[in-house]
Design a protein around this motif. Structure first.
Motif, mmCIF file in Angstrom:
data_model
loop_
_atom_site.group_PDB
_atom_site.id
_atom_site.type_symbol
_atom_site.label_atom_id
_atom_site.label_comp_id
_atom_site.label_asym_id
_atom_site.label_seq_id
_atom_site.Cartn_x
_atom_site.Cartn_y
_atom_site.Cartn_z
ATOM 1 N N SER A 114 -28.554 17.827 48.326
ATOM 2 C CA SER A 114 -27.107 17.911 48.174
ATOM 3 C C SER A 114 -26.420 16.752 48.895
ATOM 4 N N ARG A 149 -27.664 13.833 49.538
ATOM 5 C CA ARG A 149 -27.924 12.597 48.788
ATOM 6 C C ARG A 149 -27.079 12.504 47.523
ATOM 7 N N SER A 150 -26.563 13.653 47.059
ATOM 8 C CA SER A 150 -25.779 13.708 45.817
ATOM 9 C C SER A 150 -24.308 13.969 46.097
#
Length: 130
Positions: free
Chosen positions: A105, A107-108
């Motif tokens: 999450s 990283r996104s």
């Protein structure tokens, strides 16, 4: 932030790890539920029930080495008595899956990431929902 199945249940956790001295570092965790609220520090756990009762516990020792030794001893005792340990491998695998989802999450840019349901069997006398 965690979102659980069922009624709209959400939990959040914020970490700030930029203290410059040990004297400025402390930990306070607040967990709020429908039947009780808890306040935890590294030295004390306090439960405040909906009925107004307050229960505090201050364990002896420190997490390192006492907490680690206690967890290891419980595991060794479970092996010796052929019982299930209080924290089973499945509990740890579910925790790792949640940690991996949190990292994905992050990283996104905070996108919601589902944690798959575990195929690891649970102890029939315990219902740990994570």
């Amino acid at each position: 932030m965690l979102r659980f199945d069922g009624p709209p249940l959400v939990a959040s956790l914020a970490l700030y790890d930029a203290t410059r001295s040990a004297a400025a570092w402390a930990s306070n965790w607040f967990v709020n539920g429908t039947r009780a609220d808890a306040h935890l520090t590294y030295s004390t756990a306090t439960l405040h029930t909906a009925s107004g009762k307050t229960i505090s516990r201050t364990p002896h020792g420190e997490w390192v080495p006492d907490g680690i030794l206690t967890a290891y001893t419980a595991f060794a005792d479970a092996l010796a008595t052929e019982q299930l340990p209080p924290h089973q491998a499945g509990d740890h695998l579910r925790t790792l899956a949640m940690a991996e989802a949190a990292a994905a999450s992050a990283r996104s840019d905070g996108m919601w990431v589902d944690v798959p349901t575990s195929d690891v069997p649970r102890h029939p006398d315990r219902d740990h929902r994570r």
